[in-house]
Design an enzyme around this catalytic site. Structure first.
Site, PDB file in Angstrom:
ATOM      1  NE  ARG A  16     -36.721  24.495  26.136  1.00 49.10           N
ATOM      2  CZ  ARG A  16     -37.890  25.145  26.183  1.00 49.10           C
ATOM      3  NH1 ARG A  16     -38.483  25.389  27.330  1.00 49.10           N
ATOM      4  NH2 ARG A  16     -38.459  25.571  25.085  1.00 49.10           N
ATOM      5  CE1 TYR A  60     -26.277   1.800  32.491  1.00 50.99           C
ATOM      6  CE2 TYR A  60     -27.605   3.351  31.242  1.00 50.99           C
ATOM      7  CZ  TYR A  60     -27.033   2.953  32.436  1.00 50.99           C
ATOM      8  OH  TYR A  60     -27.228   3.706  33.563  1.00 50.99           O
ATOM      9  CG  ASP A 108     -23.441   3.739  24.918  1.00 45.76           C
ATOM     10  OD1 ASP A 108     -22.316   4.240  25.129  1.00 45.76           O
ATOM     11  OD2 ASP A 108     -24.317   3.645  25.797  1.00 45.76           O
ATOM     12  CE  LYS A 134     -21.658   6.098  32.838  1.00 49.67           C
ATOM     13  NZ  LYS A 134     -22.501   6.149  34.013  1.00 49.67           N
TER      14      LYS A 134
HETATM   15  C1  LIG Z   1     -22.721   2.242  28.443  1.00 47.64           C
HETATM   16  C2  LIG Z   1     -23.541   3.295  29.132  1.00 47.64           C
HETATM   17  N1  LIG Z   1     -24.310   4.101  28.398  1.00 47.64           N
HETATM   18  C3  LIG Z   1     -25.079   5.053  28.964  1.00 47.64           C
HETATM   19  C4  LIG Z   1     -25.093   5.221  30.330  1.00 47.64           C
HETATM   20  C5  LIG Z   1     -25.995   6.255  30.929  1.00 47.64           C
HETATM   21  O1  LIG Z   1     -25.267   7.353  31.392  1.00 47.64           O
HETATM   22  P1  LIG Z   1     -25.799   8.288  32.573  1.00 47.64           P
HETATM   23  O2  LIG Z   1     -25.575   7.532  33.837  1.00 47.64           O
HETATM   24  O3  LIG Z   1     -24.978   9.519  32.436  1.00 47.64           O
HETATM   25  O4  LIG Z   1     -27.253   8.531  32.321  1.00 47.64           O
HETATM   26  C6  LIG Z   1     -24.303   4.414  31.139  1.00 47.64           C
HETATM   27  C7  LIG Z   1     -24.302   4.586  32.604  1.00 47.64           C
HETATM   28  O5  LIG Z   1     -23.773   3.775  33.342  1.00 47.64           O
HETATM   29  C8  LIG Z   1     -23.513   3.412  30.524  1.00 47.64           C
HETATM   30  O6  LIG Z   1     -22.754   2.583  31.264  1.00 47.64           O
END
Ligand SMILES: Cc1ncc(COP(=O)(O)O)c(C=O)c1O
Length: 394
Positions: free
Chosen positions: A59, A112, A184, A209
């Site tokens: 972990r 997000y 982000d 992504k």
């Molecule tokens: C800009 C952004 N940040 C974070 C995330 C979260 O990622 P995850 O789906 O891998 O949890 C997303 C998911 O769509 C996103 O679009």
């Protein structure tokens, strides 16, 4: 591997050591929970260390997690990275490790949706004051700083509406007050936006992504510019039990190898589709910072070196039924959460329902597109048929 090598070279080489691995090009996948120690002294040393190459438990870290983290850190030019189970877990790690009860955090109004929900529910429950700010605040953000402001959270371009933030102005204002900045950077990836070079302290990426790139694994990664911030994040990650599975880590690392060529194609295709959309009578506005005439284009051209395949359009006024008629019949643009894989996606959006610090005013309904690696002519034909259905449903 330092950032002095160009990004595509880093992508091909970082995080793998063939000479230490029987000459194999790719690092092995270590499936491990228990790590065995030969002596009590070795056990004590492993437990006391968070350094790479010293392992105490699956972990906490393994050669497989470190291979991916090393590659991301090399690409970003930061001190280190920490892999976690999803992008949202990366957001959670960064915010929870760096905030405490009584702190004030400023979060962009275009963050997000689940990031906002995490802040509004969990952070607020643990006594953090959460405030949203106009993504276009620039250096004016300083007017919102309070004595207890600890962190500014950015996401640029913003989710759903793609406002481009003045990242250097915001991070410079934060730094003069000793406030940390977290970005982000999922949309641009480290390839198209140099976060640390623009003053950011900590990055979060939904590696799910473009890093994974094939819609087949969940993964998140947090990057830190400085060692002391990395240590704080890593210590919290260990305490909270953040980790990612070895096969998913391998997929993420494999995804990195082709991320440069994939992103180039996403960008080319997205620009072709966006230009076509810009000329359509059904479309009021295209929200793609890489497209001349789109909001934020100048700021994007100034700070970014490329654009990914995700953007939105604002339709001319149309009923929910018309939008559904368009989207329900799409053949290539499929409806589904996420983005960053090789396939095209489409979703209706409702930014006006999410924001609190600013008002989203638009001519008509919003639609978000992820332009994949298909032939753009086929994607355009799919959208054209969609507009026929939209008009027929009026
Ligand atoms: C800009 C952004 N940040 C974070 C995330 C979260 O990622 P995850 O789906 O891998 O949890 C997303 C998911 O769509 C996103 O679009």
């Amino acid at each position: 591997m330092t950032r002095s090598r160009r990004p595509d070279t880093v992508l091909a080489h970082a995080g793998r050591h063939p000479r230490a691995n029987h000459g194999m090009v790719n690092p092995p996948v270590y499936h491990s929970s228990t790590v065995l120690w030969p002596t009590v002294a070795a056990m004590d040393q492993a437990h006391a260390s968070l350094e790479s190459g010293v392992y105490s438990y699956g972990r906490v870290g393994s050669p497989t997690s470190e291979a991916f983290e090393e590659a991301v850190a090399a690409l970003e030019g930061g001190h280190g990275a920490i892999s976690v189970s999803s992008g949202l877990a990366a957001v959670n790690l960064a915010l929870t490790a760096l905030l405490k009860a009584g702190d004030h955090v400023l979060i962009t109004d275009t963050a997000y949706g689940p990031t906002r929900r995490y802040a509004d529910s969990v952070l607020a429950r643990y006594g953090v004051e959460v405030e949203y700010y106009d993504p276009l605040a620039g250096e004016g953000i300083q007017e919102l700083f309070r004595a207890n402001t600890q962190l500014v959270y950015l996401e640029s371009p913003g989710s759903l509406t793609f406002e481009v933030q003045d990242v250097p102005a915001i991070t410079a204002a934060a730094r003069t007050r000793g406030i940390l900045s977290v970005l982000d950077n999922t949309w641009a990836t480290p390839l198209f936006f140099d976060a640390f070079g623009h003053g950011v302290d900590v990055t979060v990426h939904a590696a799910t992504k473009y890093m994974v790139g094939h819609s087949d694994a969940m993964m998140g990664v947090v990057g830190a510019r400085e060692k002391r911030t990395w240590l704080k994040l890593k210590t919290h990650a260990v305490q909270a039990g953040h980790c990612a599975g070895p096969d998913d880590l391998y997929l993420a690392q494999r995804g990195l190898r082709t991320m440069g060529v994939r992103l180039q194609r996403h960008q080319e295709n997205a620009l072709k589709v966006a230009r076509w959309l810009q000329a359509r009578p059904e479309v009021a506005q295209v929200l793609y910072p890489a497209l001349p005439g789109s909001p934020g284009h100048e700021m994007w051209a100034h700070h970014f070196t490329g654009a990914s395949g995700l953007f939105s359009i604002v339709l001319q006024p149309a009923s929910a039924g018309q939008v559904a008629a368009m989207l329900d019949g799409m053949e290539l643009f499929q409806m589904g959460a996420s983005w960053g894989g090789y396939e095209s996606l489409i979703l209706p959006t409702h930014p006006e329902k999410i924001r609190t610090a600013t008002h989203w005013k638009a001519a008509g309904p919003g639609v978000r597109l992820h332009v994949g690696l298909e032939d753009p002519a086929d994607l355009i034909a799919d959208l054209e048929a969609g507009f026929d259905r939209l008009r027929a449903a009026a």
